[in-house]
Design a protein around this motif. Structure first.
Motif, PDB file in Angstrom:
ATOM      1  N   HIS A  89       0.851  -1.235  -0.004  1.00 25.40           N
ATOM      2  CA  HIS A  89       0.288  -0.093   0.212  1.00 25.40           C
ATOM      3  C   HIS A  89       0.955   1.156   0.146  1.00 25.40           C
ATOM      4  O   HIS A  89       1.792   1.320   0.780  1.00 25.40           O
ATOM      5  CB  HIS A  89      -0.803   0.142   1.386  1.00 25.40           C
ATOM      6  CG  HIS A  89      -1.946   1.068   1.269  1.00 25.40           C
ATOM      7  ND1 HIS A  89      -3.034   1.209   0.724  1.00 25.40           N
ATOM      8  CD2 HIS A  89      -1.733   2.208   2.251  1.00 25.40           C
ATOM      9  CE1 HIS A  89      -3.384   2.373   0.903  1.00 25.40           C
ATOM     10  NE2 HIS A  89      -2.928   2.901   1.962  1.00 25.40           N
ATOM     11  N   HIS A  91       1.179   5.864  -1.061  1.00 29.81           N
ATOM     12  CA  HIS A  91       1.074   7.010  -1.490  1.00 29.81           C
ATOM     13  C   HIS A  91       1.748   7.809  -2.027  1.00 29.81           C
ATOM     14  O   HIS A  91       3.142   7.538  -1.740  1.00 29.81           O
ATOM     15  CB  HIS A  91       0.433   7.730  -0.160  1.00 29.81           C
ATOM     16  CG  HIS A  91      -0.969   7.096   0.504  1.00 29.81           C
ATOM     17  ND1 HIS A  91      -2.120   6.901  -0.255  1.00 29.81           N
ATOM     18  CD2 HIS A  91      -0.753   6.420   1.684  1.00 29.81           C
ATOM     19  CE1 HIS A  91      -2.969   6.303   0.584  1.00 29.81           C
ATOM     20  NE2 HIS A  91      -2.178   6.237   1.654  1.00 29.81           N
ATOM     21  N   CYS A 107       1.448   5.232   5.445  1.00 29.07           N
ATOM     22  CA  CYS A 107       0.231   5.823   5.389  1.00 29.07           C
ATOM     23  C   CYS A 107      -0.491   6.640   6.505  1.00 29.07           C
ATOM     24  O   CYS A 107      -0.490   6.158   7.437  1.00 29.07           O
ATOM     25  CB  CYS A 107      -0.921   4.470   5.197  1.00 29.07           C
ATOM     26  SG  CYS A 107      -2.602   5.032   4.965  1.00 29.07           S
ATOM     27  N   HIS A 127      -8.203   2.932   0.184  1.00 31.91           N
ATOM     28  CA  HIS A 127      -8.435   4.036  -0.108  1.00 31.91           C
ATOM     29  C   HIS A 127      -7.346   4.526  -1.086  1.00 31.91           C
ATOM     30  O   HIS A 127      -6.345   3.917  -1.320  1.00 31.91           O
ATOM     31  CB  HIS A 127      -8.231   4.878   1.155  1.00 31.91           C
ATOM     32  CG  HIS A 127      -7.362   4.691   2.162  1.00 31.91           C
ATOM     33  ND1 HIS A 127      -6.987   4.076   3.291  1.00 31.91           N
ATOM     34  CD2 HIS A 127      -5.784   5.187   1.664  1.00 31.91           C
ATOM     35  CE1 HIS A 127      -5.938   4.008   3.746  1.00 31.91           C
ATOM     36  NE2 HIS A 127      -5.110   4.647   2.680  1.00 31.91           N
TER      37      HIS A 127
END
Ligand code: ZN
Ligand code: ZN
Length: 146
Positions: A89, A91, A107, A127
């Motif tokens: 995951h 960003h 995150c 998300h």
């Protein structure tokens, strides 16, 4: 390069294994930022591989259509970038000027996600979050032109 793993991944995703596909996939697996087809091309040239850009696009299309790779348009000039699906995951922080992408170490939403679940009774499954801005190099360029 450990290609046996890739062969298994390809089989699982119903993709025929070819040398060129393994090479392109290896580049994506070893990048911690999403790459454009052109960036993959440049990395291959540096490794002495002369795969054409159109071949790279064709391979990426196969990967995307089989759900192995995700294509997104996160930079401002809508340049498509590719990353392996299901990688940890992540960003991104994207420069609006040059399109450079930084990956955030962690995150920032984990705690928020939990409190949102409590508040809404949703089971949150995922998300998306991208940050946009101007990188230090571009800031220097912009200030230099004033
Ligand atoms: Zn920049
Ligand atoms: Zn997150």
């Amino acid at each position: 390069m450990e290609n046996n793993n890739y062969r298994e991944i390809f089989i699982k995703n119903n993709i025929k294994t070819t040398k060129q596909r393994e090479i392109v996939f290896d580049i994506l697996m070893n990048s911690n930022v999403p790459l454009s087809a052109k960036e993959i091309f440049i990395k291959l040239v540096k490794k002495g591989n002369n795969m054409s850009l159109s071949t790279i696009y064709r391979i990426l299309d196969v990967f995307v259509s089989k759900g192995l790779v995700v294509k997104s348009n996160i930079s401002k000039n809508n340049k498509a970038v590719y990353e392996v699906k299901g990688m940890e995951h992540k960003h991104h922080l994207v420069c609006d000027c040059c399109g450079k992408i930084l990956v955030l170490d962690n995150c920032p939403l984990e705690g928020y996600e939990r409190s949102l679940e409590e508040k809404t009774m949703f089971d949150i499954t995922s998300h998306k979050l991208e940050f946009f801005g101007i990188c230090p190099e571009c800031k220097i360029k912009i200030e230099g032109n004033v």
